[in-house]
Design a protein around this motif. Structure first.
Motif, PDB file in Angstrom:
ATOM      1  N   ASP A 192       0.662  -1.192   0.065  1.00  0.00           N
ATOM      2  CA  ASP A 192      -0.220  -0.110  -0.212  1.00  0.00           C
ATOM      3  C   ASP A 192       1.446   1.263  -0.216  1.00  0.00           C
ATOM      4  N   ILE A 193       2.025   1.202   0.842  1.00  0.00           N
ATOM      5  CA  ILE A 193       2.977   2.015   0.339  1.00  0.00           C
ATOM      6  C   ILE A 193       3.676   2.864  -0.633  1.00  0.00           C
ATOM      7  N   VAL A 194       3.519   1.453  -0.914  1.00  0.00           N
ATOM      8  CA  VAL A 194       4.465   2.000  -2.627  1.00  0.00           C
ATOM      9  C   VAL A 194       3.755   2.018  -3.678  1.00  0.00           C
ATOM     10  N   GLY A 195       2.725   0.958  -3.649  1.00  0.00           N
ATOM     11  CA  GLY A 195       1.426   1.589  -4.538  1.00  0.00           C
ATOM     12  C   GLY A 195       0.285   2.335  -4.400  1.00  0.00           C
ATOM     13  N   THR A 196       0.562   3.168  -3.500  1.00  0.00           N
ATOM     14  CA  THR A 196      -0.911   3.719  -3.397  1.00  0.00           C
ATOM     15  C   THR A 196      -0.858   5.140  -2.680  1.00  0.00           C
TER      16      THR A 196
END
Length: 283
Positions: free
Chosen positions: A72-76
């Protein structure tokens, strides 16, 4: 009850508990509740689980939540506070502390400077980082696996089922290599429709019952990129392979699937030390 019947019961219970964990990561996962799902006393069940998977139930829940959080941190663009809440942490401070202990830096910094940052494009739109590619010819590889449908970030669910089933049936072997086969392009196919197979090498295993299935990857020449770091960063490596390396290489793709080989175990090493080889088939 003979030994074969007893292990069959464990297999079904392992599958039930693993499915429940993956389906309820947003909820409070009480260890006693998981023992109830397994239909065994917590005293015995926790020991059986650890003997098969090599980690406690609590460690599994923590690892899966942090794996999803890293994705979630990398992709959103979700706020870190939202990700912390979704991951079951009572406050942002607790989440920051635990995430840093596992990923080496707090989540806000990881979003900017994690290993995925090496694949970030420069202002001119090009990715500056360079990675070593090995050209490798391999023989066909026979595999046994468990099919997965959904986000590639969640293929761990099928690996849990795969290893639980192999151990319960007495088929697990220490020399097995762990391989993920990916059948769809995540930039085209919706995440909930992506198809993949969680596999191990299995030259001498005859598969007769689900959820196991036999499959294989083709022999031939592959471009192999060795990636070090969390699985959440892997899609950036794929982008670099297609956008940067392939056009400059002068090579053409072969009409075959890509696959990944996982060289170490996420239960045994921190995410920053995970080693994965990505195989791109070449004509």
């Amino acid at each position: 009850m003979n030994g074969e019947t007893a292990w069959a019961l464990y297999e079904n219970r392992l599958r039930r508990v693993s499915a429940y964990i993956h389906d309820h990561l947003d909820e409070e996962l009480d260890m006693e509740k998981l023992a109830e799902i397994a239909c065994m006393s917590s005293y015995h069940w926790h020991r059986i689980y650890r003997a098969i998977y090599g980690e406690t139930l609590a460690a599994t829940v923590k690892r899966l939540r942090l794996h999803r959080a890293a994705g979630d941190i990398v992709g959103t663009d979700l706020r870190v506070s939202e990700i912390a809440k979704r991951s079951g942490y009572p406050n942002l401070q607790s989440f920051n502390r635990i995430f840093k202990s596992v990923y080496g830096m707090p989540p806000a910094r990881y979003r900017k400077e994690g290993s995925h940052a090496a694949f970030a494009p420069s202002p001119n739109g090009r990715i500056q980082a360079m990675f070593d590619i090995t050209l490798r010819k391999i023989a066909p590889i026979t595999l046994v696996g468990v099919a997965h449908t959904g986000s590639y970030m969640q293929i761990g669910r099928s690996f849990e089922t795969l290893f639980g089933t192999l151990y319960a049936r007495g088929l697990a072997q220490p020399e097995m290599r762990m391989i993920g086969v990916y059948l769809d392009d995540p930039d085209i196919v919706p995440a909930d429709e992506l198809r993949s197979i969680a596999c191990v090498t299995a030259d001498d295993i005859a598969v007769s019952e689900p959820p196991l299935q036999q499959t294989s990857v083709e022999g031939g020449e592959y471009a192999v990129l060795r990636h070090k770091g969390p699985y959440a960063d892997m899609h950036k490596a794929y982008q670099w392979l297609y956008a940067e390396w392939l056009p400059k290489s002068g090579r053409q793709l072969r009409d075959s699937v890509m696959f990944e080989e996982y060289l170490n175990n996420p239960r045994e090493v921190p995410p920053t030390e995970l080693l994965t080889e990505i195989y791109m088939p070449l004509a």
